[in-house]
Design a protein around this motif. Structure first.
Motif, PDB file in Angstrom:
ATOM      1  N   THR A 102      57.507  12.815  30.636  1.00  0.00           N
ATOM      2  CA  THR A 102      57.912  14.839  31.412  1.00  0.00           C
ATOM      3  C   THR A 102      56.785  15.369  31.594  1.00  0.00           C
ATOM      4  OG1 THR A 102      60.141  14.035  31.573  1.00  0.00           O
ATOM      5  CG2 THR A 102      59.619  15.905  32.146  1.00  0.00           C
ATOM      6  N   LEU A 103      56.580  16.279  32.037  1.00  0.00           N
ATOM      7  CA  LEU A 103      56.038  18.031  31.881  1.00  0.00           C
ATOM      8  C   LEU A 103      56.737  18.790  32.127  1.00  0.00           C
ATOM      9  CD1 LEU A 103      53.756  19.486  31.133  1.00  0.00           C
ATOM     10  CD2 LEU A 103      52.546  18.504  33.901  1.00  0.00           C
ATOM     11  N   ASP A 104      57.855  19.376  31.416  1.00  0.00           N
ATOM     12  CA  ASP A 104      57.630  20.678  32.452  1.00  0.00           C
ATOM     13  C   ASP A 104      56.641  21.805  31.699  1.00  0.00           C
ATOM     14  OD1 ASP A 104      59.091  22.276  30.611  1.00  0.00           O
ATOM     15  OD2 ASP A 104      60.048  20.584  29.654  1.00  0.00           O
ATOM     16  N   VAL A 105      57.142  22.574  32.642  1.00  0.00           N
ATOM     17  CA  VAL A 105      56.693  24.491  32.260  1.00  0.00           C
ATOM     18  C   VAL A 105      57.582  25.397  31.851  1.00  0.00           C
ATOM     19  CG1 VAL A 105      55.610  26.387  33.250  1.00  0.00           C
ATOM     20  CG2 VAL A 105      54.720  23.986  33.551  1.00  0.00           C
ATOM     21  N   ASP A 106      58.127  25.687  30.654  1.00  0.00           N
ATOM     22  CA  ASP A 106      58.892  26.341  30.072  1.00  0.00           C
ATOM     23  C   ASP A 106      58.111  27.838  30.058  1.00  0.00           C
ATOM     24  OD1 ASP A 106      61.036  24.601  29.822  1.00  0.00           O
ATOM     25  OD2 ASP A 106      60.421  24.423  28.134  1.00  0.00           O
ATOM     26  N   VAL A 107      59.392  28.735  30.578  1.00  0.00           N
ATOM     27  CA  VAL A 107      59.022  30.683  30.337  1.00  0.00           C
ATOM     28  C   VAL A 107      60.200  30.734  29.784  1.00  0.00           C
ATOM     29  CG1 VAL A 107      58.456  32.156  31.952  1.00  0.00           C
ATOM     30  CG2 VAL A 107      57.523  29.753  32.896  1.00  0.00           C
ATOM     31  N   PHE A 108      59.830  31.598  29.294  1.00  0.00           N
ATOM     32  CA  PHE A 108      61.076  32.573  27.747  1.00  0.00           C
ATOM     33  C   PHE A 108      60.223  33.776  28.218  1.00  0.00           C
ATOM     34  CE2 PHE A 108      60.429  28.469  25.893  1.00  0.00           C
ATOM     35  CZ  PHE A 108      61.354  28.055  26.288  1.00  0.00           C
ATOM     36  N   ASN A 109      61.467  34.878  28.299  1.00  0.00           N
ATOM     37  CA  ASN A 109      61.745  36.682  27.864  1.00  0.00           C
ATOM     38  C   ASN A 109      62.815  36.798  26.753  1.00  0.00           C
ATOM     39  OD1 ASN A 109      60.684  39.275  28.486  1.00  0.00           O
ATOM     40  ND2 ASN A 109      62.624  39.187  29.551  1.00  0.00           N
ATOM     41  N   PRO A 110      62.038  37.035  25.888  1.00  0.00           N
ATOM     42  CA  PRO A 110      60.801  37.321  24.775  1.00  0.00           C
ATOM     43  C   PRO A 110      60.346  36.629  24.811  1.00  0.00           C
ATOM     44  CG  PRO A 110      62.629  38.374  23.244  1.00  0.00           C
ATOM     45  CD  PRO A 110      63.094  37.384  25.105  1.00  0.00           C
ATOM     46  N   PRO A 111      59.076  36.223  24.048  1.00  0.00           N
ATOM     47  CA  PRO A 111      58.664  35.184  23.471  1.00  0.00           C
ATOM     48  C   PRO A 111      59.596  34.154  23.015  1.00  0.00           C
ATOM     49  CG  PRO A 111      56.916  36.440  24.551  1.00  0.00           C
ATOM     50  CD  PRO A 111      58.301  37.453  24.444  1.00  0.00           C
ATOM     51  N   ARG A 112      59.549  33.130  22.374  1.00  0.00           N
ATOM     52  CA  ARG A 112      60.270  31.916  21.262  1.00  0.00           C
ATOM     53  C   ARG A 112      59.416  32.912  20.070  1.00  0.00           C
ATOM     54  NH1 ARG A 112      63.257  28.138  23.153  1.00  0.00           N
ATOM     55  NH2 ARG A 112      63.507  28.059  20.017  1.00  0.00           N
ATOM     56  N   GLU A 113      59.518  33.648  19.230  1.00  0.00           N
ATOM     57  CA  GLU A 113      59.116  34.060  17.951  1.00  0.00           C
ATOM     58  C   GLU A 113      58.920  32.871  16.911  1.00  0.00           C
ATOM     59  OE1 GLU A 113      57.631  36.084  17.091  1.00  0.00           O
ATOM     60  OE2 GLU A 113      58.214  37.308  19.119  1.00  0.00           O
ATOM     61  N   ASP A 114      60.232  31.887  17.234  1.00  0.00           N
ATOM     62  CA  ASP A 114      60.286  30.637  16.161  1.00  0.00           C
ATOM     63  C   ASP A 114      58.740  29.340  16.593  1.00  0.00           C
ATOM     64  OD1 ASP A 114      61.810  30.406  18.971  1.00  0.00           O
ATOM     65  OD2 ASP A 114      63.159  28.442  17.723  1.00  0.00           O
ATOM     66  N   TRP A 115      58.944  29.912  17.815  1.00  0.00           N
ATOM     67  CA  TRP A 115      57.570  28.864  18.374  1.00  0.00           C
ATOM     68  C   TRP A 115      56.852  29.475  17.986  1.00  0.00           C
ATOM     69  CZ3 TRP A 115      58.315  25.765  24.096  1.00  0.00           C
ATOM     70  CH2 TRP A 115      59.338  25.619  24.237  1.00  0.00           C
ATOM     71  N   LEU A 116      56.494  30.684  18.407  1.00  0.00           N
ATOM     72  CA  LEU A 116      55.039  31.085  17.786  1.00  0.00           C
ATOM     73  C   LEU A 116      54.823  31.462  16.117  1.00  0.00           C
ATOM     74  CD1 LEU A 116      54.798  34.168  19.980  1.00  0.00           C
ATOM     75  CD2 LEU A 116      53.897  32.205  19.382  1.00  0.00           C
ATOM     76  N   ASP A 117      56.214  30.989  15.061  1.00  0.00           N
ATOM     77  CA  ASP A 117      56.073  31.102  13.751  1.00  0.00           C
ATOM     78  C   ASP A 117      56.028  29.980  12.680  1.00  0.00           C
ATOM     79  OD1 ASP A 117      58.496  30.367  13.423  1.00  0.00           O
ATOM     80  OD2 ASP A 117      58.832  32.931  12.943  1.00  0.00           O
ATOM     81  N   GLY A 118      56.412  28.912  14.048  1.00  0.00           N
ATOM     82  CA  GLY A 118      56.904  27.352  13.263  1.00  0.00           C
ATOM     83  C   GLY A 118      57.986  27.310  12.475  1.00  0.00           C
ATOM     84  N   SER A 119      58.558  27.849  13.048  1.00  0.00           N
ATOM     85  CA  SER A 119      60.128  28.256  12.207  1.00  0.00           C
ATOM     86  C   SER A 119      61.078  27.301  13.602  1.00  0.00           C
ATOM     87  CB  SER A 119      60.697  28.944  12.117  1.00  0.00           C
ATOM     88  OG  SER A 119      61.118  29.513  13.308  1.00  0.00           O
ATOM     89  N   ASP A 120      60.499  26.403  14.597  1.00  0.00           N
ATOM     90  CA  ASP A 120      61.498  25.851  15.718  1.00  0.00           C
ATOM     91  C   ASP A 120      61.523  24.695  14.621  1.00  0.00           C
ATOM     92  OD1 ASP A 120      58.467  25.233  15.333  1.00  0.00           O
ATOM     93  OD2 ASP A 120      58.762  25.508  17.653  1.00  0.00           O
ATOM     94  N   ALA A 121      62.472  23.882  13.801  1.00  0.00           N
ATOM     95  CA  ALA A 121      62.422  23.085  12.808  1.00  0.00           C
ATOM     96  C   ALA A 121      63.525  21.999  13.579  1.00  0.00           C
ATOM     97  CB  ALA A 121      63.114  23.237  11.849  1.00  0.00           C
ATOM     98  N   TYR A 122      64.038  22.245  14.618  1.00  0.00           N
ATOM     99  CA  TYR A 122      65.322  22.028  15.687  1.00  0.00           C
ATOM    100  C   TYR A 122      64.704  21.016  16.268  1.00  0.00           C
ATOM    101  CZ  TYR A 122      64.600  24.237  19.494  1.00  0.00           C
ATOM    102  OH  TYR A 122      63.660  24.579  20.792  1.00  0.00           O
ATOM    103  N   ILE A 123      63.309  20.593  16.911  1.00  0.00           N
ATOM    104  CA  ILE A 123      62.032  20.092  17.895  1.00  0.00           C
ATOM    105  C   ILE A 123      61.319  19.233  16.986  1.00  0.00           C
ATOM    106  CG2 ILE A 123      60.514  21.609  18.026  1.00  0.00           C
ATOM    107  CD1 ILE A 123      60.742  21.596  21.099  1.00  0.00           C
ATOM    108  N   ARG A 124      60.835  19.923  15.185  1.00  0.00           N
ATOM    109  CA  ARG A 124      60.088  19.002  14.875  1.00  0.00           C
ATOM    110  C   ARG A 124      61.045  18.159  14.228  1.00  0.00           C
ATOM    111  NH1 ARG A 124      55.540  22.153  14.293  1.00  0.00           N
ATOM    112  NH2 ARG A 124      55.176  24.940  15.210  1.00  0.00           N
ATOM    113  N   THR A 125      62.233  18.164  14.299  1.00  0.00           N
ATOM    114  CA  THR A 125      62.584  17.276  12.678  1.00  0.00           C
ATOM    115  C   THR A 125      63.835  16.163  13.849  1.00  0.00           C
ATOM    116  OG1 THR A 125      64.823  18.646  12.604  1.00  0.00           O
ATOM    117  CG2 THR A 125      62.674  19.031  10.102  1.00  0.00           C
TER     118      THR A 125
END
Length: 129
Positions: A102-125
């Motif tokens: 799958t390729l999906d396009v996600d749009v967020f408001n406001p930007p996801r700070e956890d995605w920007l700073d790498g603290s999105d452990a739920y998706i990484r682990t």
């Protein structure tokens, strides 16, 4: 008179760095002042664990299919397929599994700070929040 905050930026998705989150999920991010857009590439069987966030989210499936489970009890199911959009309001608990590559396009408001700073452990682990 030039105002840096009002300068348009042009992007080519193929030139946006690809970030590998785990063996099944990669993404590319573009962030504006108040919004973020991402290409999320999920291999068949890939899982986005249960999580929630304060951001409003639009998920547009470009190709493939995702099974979303919504709510604290994960008792509402929505299958999103190519050409379809799911709106996810702030604080709605959700998860997803790719039924196909799958390729999906996600749009967020406001930007996801956890995605920007790498603290999105739920998706990484792969561990739910």
């Amino acid at each position: 008179m030039s105002d840096v905050a009002n300068t348009a930026k042009h992007y080519n998705w193929d030139k946006v760095p690809l970030e590998t989150l785990n063996s099944d999920i990669d993404r590319r991010l573009i962030t504006g002042t108040n919004m973020m857009i991402a290409h999320v590439y999920i291999k068949k069987g890939g899982i986005v664990p249960m999580h929630t966030h304060h951001n409003e989210q639009l998920t547009y499936i470009i190709s493939g299919a995702l099974r979303f489970l919504l709510g604290e009890d994960q008792d509402e199911e929505v299958i999103g397929r190519a050409g379809e959009v799911l709106t996810i309001p702030p604080f709605l608990t959700h998860s997803a599994v790719a039924l196909e590559d799958t390729l999906d396009v996600d749009v967020f408001n406001p930007p996801r700070e956890d995605w920007l700073d790498g603290s999105d452990a739920y998706i990484r682990t792969g561990v739910s929040q």
